[in-house]
Design a protein around this motif. Structure first.
Motif, PDB file in Angstrom:
ATOM      1  N   ASP A 125       3.912 -12.074 -29.857  1.00  0.00           N
ATOM      2  CA  ASP A 125       2.985 -12.072 -30.985  1.00  0.00           C
ATOM      3  C   ASP A 125       3.171 -13.367 -31.780  1.00  0.00           C
ATOM      4  N   LEU A 126       2.273 -14.321 -31.584  1.00  0.00           N
ATOM      5  CA  LEU A 126       2.388 -15.624 -32.232  1.00  0.00           C
ATOM      6  C   LEU A 126       2.008 -15.591 -33.707  1.00  0.00           C
ATOM      7  N   PHE A 127       1.546 -14.447 -34.191  1.00  0.00           N
ATOM      8  CA  PHE A 127       1.278 -14.306 -35.620  1.00  0.00           C
ATOM      9  C   PHE A 127       2.578 -14.131 -36.408  1.00  0.00           C
ATOM     10  N   LEU A 128       3.664 -13.797 -35.709  1.00  0.00           N
ATOM     11  CA  LEU A 128       4.970 -13.603 -36.327  1.00  0.00           C
ATOM     12  C   LEU A 128       5.857 -14.808 -36.081  1.00  0.00           C
ATOM     13  N   VAL A 129       6.634 -15.204 -37.097  1.00  0.00           N
ATOM     14  CA  VAL A 129       7.607 -16.275 -36.923  1.00  0.00           C
ATOM     15  C   VAL A 129       8.521 -15.947 -35.748  1.00  0.00           C
ATOM     16  N   ALA A 130       8.956 -14.700 -35.684  1.00  0.00           N
ATOM     17  CA  ALA A 130       9.848 -14.259 -34.603  1.00  0.00           C
ATOM     18  C   ALA A 130       9.204 -14.444 -33.238  1.00  0.00           C
ATOM     19  N   GLY A 131       7.931 -14.098 -33.125  1.00  0.00           N
ATOM     20  CA  GLY A 131       7.230 -14.232 -31.857  1.00  0.00           C
ATOM     21  C   GLY A 131       7.080 -15.679 -31.430  1.00  0.00           C
ATOM     22  N   ARG A 132       6.807 -16.543 -32.407  1.00  0.00           N
ATOM     23  CA  ARG A 132       6.673 -17.971 -32.089  1.00  0.00           C
ATOM     24  C   ARG A 132       8.014 -18.548 -31.655  1.00  0.00           C
ATOM     25  N   ALA A 133       9.085 -18.162 -32.337  1.00  0.00           N
ATOM     26  CA  ALA A 133      10.421 -18.646 -31.975  1.00  0.00           C
ATOM     27  C   ALA A 133      10.806 -18.180 -30.576  1.00  0.00           C
ATOM     28  N   ASN A 134      10.504 -16.920 -30.271  1.00  0.00           N
ATOM     29  CA  ASN A 134      10.843 -16.382 -28.953  1.00  0.00           C
ATOM     30  C   ASN A 134      10.052 -17.085 -27.863  1.00  0.00           C
ATOM     31  N   GLN A 135       8.779 -17.362 -28.132  1.00  0.00           N
ATOM     32  CA  GLN A 135       7.955 -18.057 -27.151  1.00  0.00           C
ATOM     33  C   GLN A 135       8.494 -19.458 -26.866  1.00  0.00           C
ATOM     34  N   ILE A 136       8.902 -20.157 -27.913  1.00  0.00           N
ATOM     35  CA  ILE A 136       9.445 -21.507 -27.734  1.00  0.00           C
ATOM     36  C   ILE A 136      10.724 -21.448 -26.902  1.00  0.00           C
ATOM     37  N   LEU A 137      11.597 -20.503 -27.223  1.00  0.00           N
ATOM     38  CA  LEU A 137      12.843 -20.371 -26.469  1.00  0.00           C
ATOM     39  C   LEU A 137      12.583 -20.055 -24.994  1.00  0.00           C
ATOM     40  N   GLN A 138      11.659 -19.154 -24.734  1.00  0.00           N
ATOM     41  CA  GLN A 138      11.329 -18.831 -23.350  1.00  0.00           C
ATOM     42  C   GLN A 138      10.793 -20.051 -22.614  1.00  0.00           C
ATOM     43  N   SER A 139       9.966 -20.830 -23.294  1.00  0.00           N
ATOM     44  CA  SER A 139       9.389 -22.018 -22.667  1.00  0.00           C
ATOM     45  C   SER A 139      10.423 -23.118 -22.467  1.00  0.00           C
ATOM     46  N   LEU A 140      11.372 -23.217 -23.378  1.00  0.00           N
ATOM     47  CA  LEU A 140      12.418 -24.233 -23.268  1.00  0.00           C
ATOM     48  C   LEU A 140      13.413 -23.923 -22.158  1.00  0.00           C
ATOM     49  N   THR A 141      13.769 -22.664 -22.017  1.00  0.00           N
ATOM     50  CA  THR A 141      14.870 -22.275 -21.120  1.00  0.00           C
ATOM     51  C   THR A 141      14.423 -21.639 -19.817  1.00  0.00           C
ATOM     52  N   LYS A 142      13.156 -21.218 -19.750  1.00  0.00           N
ATOM     53  CA  LYS A 142      12.635 -20.460 -18.603  1.00  0.00           C
ATOM     54  C   LYS A 142      13.392 -19.145 -18.426  1.00  0.00           C
ATOM     55  N   LYS A 143      13.911 -18.618 -19.535  1.00  0.00           N
ATOM     56  CA  LYS A 143      14.594 -17.329 -19.545  1.00  0.00           C
ATOM     57  C   LYS A 143      13.770 -16.332 -20.363  1.00  0.00           C
ATOM     58  N   ASN A 144      13.899 -15.044 -20.014  1.00  0.00           N
ATOM     59  CA  ASN A 144      13.167 -14.002 -20.722  1.00  0.00           C
ATOM     60  C   ASN A 144      14.095 -12.820 -20.987  1.00  0.00           C
ATOM     61  N   PHE A 145      14.382 -12.577 -22.263  1.00  0.00           N
ATOM     62  CA  PHE A 145      15.218 -11.446 -22.654  1.00  0.00           C
ATOM     63  C   PHE A 145      14.413 -10.376 -23.386  1.00  0.00           C
ATOM     64  N   GLY A 146      13.088 -10.490 -23.288  1.00  0.00           N
ATOM     65  CA  GLY A 146      12.218  -9.524 -23.944  1.00  0.00           C
ATOM     66  C   GLY A 146      11.186 -10.234 -24.806  1.00  0.00           C
ATOM     67  N   PHE A 147      10.177  -9.465 -25.216  1.00  0.00           N
ATOM     68  CA  PHE A 147       9.088 -10.034 -26.005  1.00  0.00           C
ATOM     69  C   PHE A 147       9.117  -9.522 -27.443  1.00  0.00           C
ATOM     70  N   VAL A 148       8.557 -10.321 -28.328  1.00  0.00           N
ATOM     71  CA  VAL A 148       8.343  -9.913 -29.718  1.00  0.00           C
ATOM     72  C   VAL A 148       6.886  -9.478 -29.834  1.00  0.00           C
ATOM     73  N   THR A 149       6.673  -8.217 -30.194  1.00  0.00           N
ATOM     74  CA  THR A 149       5.311  -7.701 -30.326  1.00  0.00           C
ATOM     75  C   THR A 149       5.040  -7.299 -31.770  1.00  0.00           C
ATOM     76  N   ILE A 150       3.812  -6.917 -32.026  1.00  0.00           N
ATOM     77  CA  ILE A 150       3.403  -6.495 -33.360  1.00  0.00           C
ATOM     78  C   ILE A 150       4.201  -5.272 -33.812  1.00  0.00           C
ATOM     79  N   ASN A 151       4.745  -4.512 -32.851  1.00  0.00           N
ATOM     80  CA  ASN A 151       5.470  -3.276 -33.154  1.00  0.00           C
ATOM     81  C   ASN A 151       6.986  -3.415 -33.039  1.00  0.00           C
ATOM     82  N   SER A 152       7.503  -4.603 -32.806  1.00  0.00           N
ATOM     83  CA  SER A 152       8.952  -4.784 -32.662  1.00  0.00           C
ATOM     84  C   SER A 152       9.681  -4.356 -33.936  1.00  0.00           C
ATOM     85  N   SER A 153      10.707  -3.523 -33.765  1.00  0.00           N
ATOM     86  CA  SER A 153      11.475  -3.044 -34.913  1.00  0.00           C
ATOM     87  C   SER A 153      12.527  -4.076 -35.326  1.00  0.00           C
ATOM     88  N   LYS A 154      13.099  -3.869 -36.501  1.00  0.00           N
ATOM     89  CA  LYS A 154      14.150  -4.754 -36.982  1.00  0.00           C
ATOM     90  C   LYS A 154      15.336  -4.756 -36.022  1.00  0.00           C
TER      91      LYS A 154
END
Length: 214
Positions: A125-154
């Protein structure tokens, strides 16, 4: 000059492809409020400036350029990546502007994005700071530890941040394995969130009519 600009845009389009997929077609020409001058300025930003930019981006074009500049210049910058991991618990939300051809299924369902039938699909979810950060990390490292969605809990965000920090500190971390949709004719629209968004998007919508007409 136009030919040179086109070549540059085509080259950078291949630098960010991770945890995102194309639905029918997409190109950087589809990004609203996007110019070569903006691209050039983004490439000059330091890691600290990109971190600050990720917190404040208001347009999809700005998010794209933060992601692109990060991949172009910071694939080996571990300090930058650790700082991005810290942003994964930041659930601040921005109603992004200029989202033509951007596909985030939950945001189509919520009415924040108008679905035009094709574009670039993001799982984060690129509307969230968390989602944008996770997307950048995935793109930088080619690793995936999960996604940040609109419903992601704390707690989910805390756990995801912990996985990134463990990985960046050279610890063994099991990667997230998305559900395989091998029998799907069009995998990009086979998830439940996509199905829900498609049902909503076919309803009469004057704004969508005007957008597709334009």
């Amino acid at each position: 000059m136009k030919r040179k600009t086109l070549v540059i845009l085509l080259l950078i389009s291949f630098n960010i492809c991770y945890s995102q997929r194309l639905l029918t077609s997409w190109s950087q020409q589809n990004i609203e409020n996007y110019t070569k001058e903006m691209y050039d300025e983004a490439q000059k930003l330091s890691s600290s400036q990109l971190l600050e930019k990720n917190l404040k981006d208001q347009y999809w074009s700005e998010v794209f350029l933060t992601l692109n500049a990060s991949v172009n210049h910071h694939t080996k910058d571990i300090d930058y990546q650790k700082s991005l991991a810290q942003q994964i618990t930041n659930s601040s939300e921005t109603k992004l502007k200029g989202t033509s051809r951007l596909i985030i299924w939950d945001r189509i369902s919520s009415g924040d994005i108008l679905f035009e039938g094709k574009g670039l699909v993001f799982e984060n979810d690129l509307f969230l700071v968390a989602g944008r950060a996770n997307q950048i990390l995935q793109s930088l490292t080619k690793k995936n530890f999960g996604f940040v969605t609109i419903n992601s809990s704390k707690k989910e965000l805390e756990d995801l941040k912990g996985k990134w920090l463990d990985y960046l500190n050279n610890k063994s971390v099991e990667e997230y394995k998305p559900i395989e949709l091998g029998n799907s004719k069009i995998p990009e629209i086979s998830s439940l969130s996509a199905f829900k968004a498609l049902i909503i998007s076919v309803q009469p919508n004057s704004k969508k009519d005007q957008l597709t007409k334009s």
